[in-house]
Write an enzyme that holds these catalytic residues in place. Structure first.
Site, PDB file in Angstrom:
ATOM      1  N   GLU A   1       0.958  -1.293   0.408  1.00  0.00           N
ATOM      2  CA  GLU A   1       0.488  -0.116  -0.363  1.00  0.00           C
ATOM      3  C   GLU A   1       0.465   1.384   0.040  1.00  0.00           C
ATOM      4  O   GLU A   1       0.606   2.229   0.949  1.00  0.00           O
ATOM      5  CB  GLU A   1      -0.873   0.434   1.527  1.00  0.00           C
ATOM      6  CG  GLU A   1      -1.811  -1.341   1.362  1.00  0.00           C
ATOM      7  CD  GLU A   1      -2.510  -1.637   2.481  1.00  0.00           C
ATOM      8  OE1 GLU A   1      -2.774  -0.257   3.473  1.00  0.00           O
ATOM      9  OE2 GLU A   1      -3.281  -2.684   2.283  1.00  0.00           O
TER      10      GLU A   1
ATOM     11  N   GLU B   1      -5.956 -10.789  -1.572  1.00  0.00           N
ATOM     12  CA  GLU B   1      -6.884 -10.867  -0.711  1.00  0.00           C
ATOM     13  C   GLU B   1      -8.538 -10.794  -0.357  1.00  0.00           C
ATOM     14  O   GLU B   1      -9.175 -10.034   0.125  1.00  0.00           O
ATOM     15  CB  GLU B   1      -6.325  -9.532   0.636  1.00  0.00           C
ATOM     16  CG  GLU B   1      -4.770  -9.585   1.244  1.00  0.00           C
ATOM     17  CD  GLU B   1      -4.856  -8.352   1.606  1.00  0.00           C
ATOM     18  OE1 GLU B   1      -5.250  -7.398   2.280  1.00  0.00           O
ATOM     19  OE2 GLU B   1      -3.373  -7.832   1.748  1.00  0.00           O
TER      20      GLU B   1
HETATM   21  C1  GLA Z   1      -4.312  -4.602   4.259  1.00  0.00           C
HETATM   22  C2  GLA Z   1      -3.280  -5.803   4.548  1.00  0.00           C
HETATM   23  C3  GLA Z   1      -4.177  -7.168   5.691  1.00  0.00           C
HETATM   24  C4  GLA Z   1      -5.230  -6.823   6.568  1.00  0.00           C
HETATM   25  C5  GLA Z   1      -5.860  -6.198   5.031  1.00  0.00           C
HETATM   26  C6  GLA Z   1      -7.158  -6.061   6.852  1.00  0.00           C
HETATM   27  O1  GLA Z   1      -5.278  -5.949   2.946  1.00  0.00           O
HETATM   28  O2  GLA Z   1      -2.842  -5.742   3.975  1.00  0.00           O
HETATM   29  O3  GLA Z   1      -3.162  -6.990   5.953  1.00  0.00           O
HETATM   30  O4  GLA Z   1      -5.153  -6.134   7.421  1.00  0.00           O
HETATM   31  O5  GLA Z   1      -5.929  -5.006   5.424  1.00  0.00           O
HETATM   32  O6  GLA Z   1      -7.235  -6.616   7.744  1.00  0.00           O
END
Ligand code: GLA
Length: 375
Positions: free
Chosen positions: A163, A268
């Site tokens: 990020e 994710e």
């Molecule tokens: C982001 C992070 C993850 C997690 C999510 C929400 O996507 O990369 O590690 O913390 O937020 O839990």
């Protein structure tokens, strides 16, 4: 005498064995996500401490049956693994690797450089003043050397940077960026590659379906490659909603990342089914949101209609992923089952969400595999 003996014991035993063998062959094979997608991509899941140490009932059998890749949900984030300058905590990481070996799974370390879940000391001196770029780089390198070094050869890939960009494609003004400038990314990738040259290295972010954000990410990644820095893939976090983003937007992201020369991963994946208050702030407000039925409409159970809608969304996402299986190497769910999803607490605390393919009883939601198979 002999005939009587064989009639009495050997023949019946033989028959029983035959019947049992026949019965076991006819047992329906248990449906498995990883088998279903074995020629497409790996199926991964983010795991927590109770799941890797078998404290959670039923987690282990689910992991064995359905998944061939694991990511730590929180256990290898900086605040957990390196809470104080001179103290590392490897309890989770070691258990994660042990579980990964039991499963023969592809293990992804998550994450080395992020602006969240990182202690303040990383950026400060003993008086609480911000440190300079040189010292921060040293701390970063020590961290990578120790963590990646410990799991060299066991953890197969790392989300090196998480990020770094805002949704509009500008650099996120994190402490990393403010203290080290854009170069922190190259430094992190270089060091990770130096410590474990065989590990695959990724950049990971959310909302990669947004064209301006994606453009910035791909330009950064290509510039790194031009400098000779190893970067293998781009992880699209995949925190989606029932009706958004559109499949076209996601498809364009897959195509662009591939076209730019990087491995594509959905890192994710979850699908938030709850309404999202857009204009709230403050923790107190969050509590009252959770208490209100409007923001927590499926407090005790989910309706069949809603669950079917979720399964249809997953079905169309996986149809798309399968269409591009030549470009996608892994699809990782962010959580093993609804009960362990972060979306029960974000963006509103204490709600009951149903964002994953396994429900709170660890049952695969009906209809998903059937629909995928029938295509
Ligand atoms: C982001 C992070 C993850 C997690 C999510 C929400 O996507 O990369 O590690 O913390 O937020 O839990």
């Amino acid at each position: 005498m002999l005939a009587t003996y064989s009639q009495k014991f050997i023949l019946p035993t033989y028959l029983v064995i035959l019947i049992l063998l026949n019965f076991s062959c006819q047992q329906p094979k248990r449906e498995s996500l990883k088998d279903e997608f074995s020629s497409d991509f790996r199926i991964g899941v983010a795991v927590n401490g109770r799941q890797v140490t078998d404290e959670e009932d039923g987690a282990d059998s689910l992991l064995h049956l359905h998944f061939n890749s694991l990511t730590p949900e929180n256990g290898l984030k900086w605040s957990r693994v390196h809470p104080e300058e001179d103290r590392y905590s490897f309890e989770f990481g070691d258990a994660f690797v042990t579980k990964g070996k039991e499963l023969d799974a592809f293990l992804v370390g998550h994450t080395l450089v992020w602006h969240q879940q990182i202690p303040d000391w990383v950026f400060q001196d003993q008086e609480g003043q911000l440190i300079d770029a040189e010292l921060l780089q040293k701390r970063l390198e020590n961290h990578i050397e120790t963590v990646v070094g410990r799991y060299k050869g066991d953890i197969h890939a790392w989300d090196v940077v998480n990020e770094a960009f805002e949704d509009d494609g500008t650099w996120r003004k994190t402490s990393w960026y403010l203290l080290m400038g854009e170069d922190y990314i190259a430094q992190a990738f270089r060091k990770a590659n130096q410590v474990d040259p065989n590990a695959e290295l990724y950049y990971n972010d959310y909302n990669v379906w947004k064209p301006e954000k994606r453009k910035a990410i791909l330009e950064m990644a290509q510039a790194l490659r031009k400098q000779g820095v190893r970067i293998d893939g781009i992880g699209m976090q995949g925190h989606y909603r029932l009706d958004f983003p559109s499949l076209d937007m996601i498809e364009q992201a897959i195509l662009d990342i591939h076209e730019a020369g990087f491995d594509v991963m959905v890192t994710e994946l979850d699908v938030d089914i709850l309404p999202r208050p857009s204009d709230f702030d403050g923790a107190d407000l969050e509590i009252s949101f959770a208490e209100s039925e409007r923001w927590n409409p499926f407090k005790d159970w989910i309706t069949h209609e809603k669950e079917a809608e979720l399964v249809r969304r997953y079905q169309s996402l996986f149809q798309l992923f399968r269409k591009h299986s030549d470009k996608i190497s892994r699809v990782t769910f962010w959580g093993l089952h609804d009960g362990s999803s972060w979306l029960n607490n974000w963006p509103v605390r204490g709600r009951t969400n149903f964002p994953l393919l396994f429900d709170r009883n660890k049952r695969l939601k009906p209809g998903f595999l059937e629909a995928i198979k029938s295509e």
